[in-house]
Design an enzyme around this catalytic site. Structure first.
Site, mmCIF file in Angstrom:
data_model
loop_
_atom_site.group_PDB
_atom_site.id
_atom_site.type_symbol
_atom_site.label_atom_id
_atom_site.label_comp_id
_atom_site.label_asym_id
_atom_site.label_seq_id
_atom_site.Cartn_x
_atom_site.Cartn_y
_atom_site.Cartn_z
ATOM 1 N N CYS A 1 53.785 87.219 27.547
ATOM 2 C CA CYS A 1 53.475 88.226 26.522
ATOM 3 C C CYS A 1 53.580 87.614 25.125
ATOM 4 C CB CYS A 1 54.426 89.408 26.668
ATOM 5 S SG CYS A 1 54.258 90.642 25.358
ATOM 6 N N CYS B 1 55.735 89.749 22.734
ATOM 7 C CA CYS B 1 57.162 89.607 23.043
ATOM 8 C C CYS B 1 57.733 88.360 22.398
ATOM 9 C CB CYS B 1 57.369 89.556 24.559
ATOM 10 S SG CYS B 1 56.776 91.009 25.449
#
Length: 261
Positions: A150, A153
């Protein structure tokens, strides 16, 4: 018998012309002169007497040229002092100073990047508290659902780390990897559709709200501060920003059943 002209020509209108005879034989010279541009050809005709030092007018030139004055000016080459018209090149000492400053700037930028952005998801996961322990110690908890792939993230990891260091004594921080099949039940329970997904739980394990995706740091900070202060609610209970879809998660087998990541 002579006839008188009706329109006599006045003799006073004629002016005597002065002609100075040459003191020696004449020599005709017809050189071909080329301009530096090599586009025009000039023809010059010289009429010259034998040199006579006592006569300043002994040399007379008759010049026949093709072309114009502008063409002659275009073909002229003027000399200038050596070095004029060219910028001075920087010396070696100046180049060395510039190189040193550039290197120092690059090193400083690298070190600042390491200090501010060197935190990774693995660092957060290693410092996180196990989920079961967090639910049993009576403290409010922040649960982050994430994945190693991600991008958002990873981008938010430094901000999360800073807030965690500020409130880690009063708030639990938990990291749950959505690729781990162990957390399928939690994914359904918290309705995780995009990551990063931050769930904010009170001391009893009840969810007070969640923040999803990329948002300004203040949203995360203010929610954590409300949990640490024991407030009955958080200021940002449901906010969604740019996120990665949880449906793209890569499910893998759990190598360590005790792992909370």
């Amino acid at each position: 018998m002579s006839r008188i002209a009706s329109k006599p020509v006045a003799l006073h209108k004629f002016r005597p012309s002065h002609f100075q005879p040459a003191t020696g034989p004449l020599h005709f010279i017809n050189p071909s002169v080329h301009s530096p541009i090599r586009k025009l050809r000039y023809q010059r005709l010289y009429c010259q007497n034998e040199s006579n030092p006592t006569d300043s007018n002994s040399e007379k030139n008759l010049i026949v040229e093709s072309g114009s004055d502008n063409d002659n000016k275009a073909g002229e080459v003027t000399s200038s002092p050596s070095g004029e018209g060219f910028p001075e090149l920087p010396n070696k000492s100046l180049n060395r100073r510039i190189a040193i400053v550039s290197v120092l700037g690059a090193v400083g930028l690298f070190l600042s990047g390491r200090l501010d952005f060197g935190v990774s998801l693995k660092d957060l996961s290693a410092a996180a508290l196990p989920y079961e322990e967090a639910l049993s110690n009576g403290k409010p908890t922040v649960v982050e659902f994430y994945a190693d792939w991600c991008e958002v993230c990873r981008e938010l990891a430094p901000d999360v780390y800073k807030v965690e260091q500020q409130y880690k004594d009063r708030v639990n921080f938990v990291m749950l990897n959505v690729d781990n099949t162990k957390w399928e039940q939690e994914l359904d329970e918290f309705g995780v559709e995009g990551i990063p997904h931050f769930a904010f739980l009170d001391g009893n394990g009840n969810e007070e709200g969640n923040v999803v995706g990329k948002l300004p740091k203040k949203y995360f900070l203010e929610n954590v501060d409300a949990l640490a202060s024991g407030k009955p609610s958080i200021p940002h209970a449901r906010v969604v920003g740019q996120f990665s879809s949880a449906e793209a998660r890569k499910v893998h087998q759990v190598t360590d059943p005790r792992s909370h990541g």
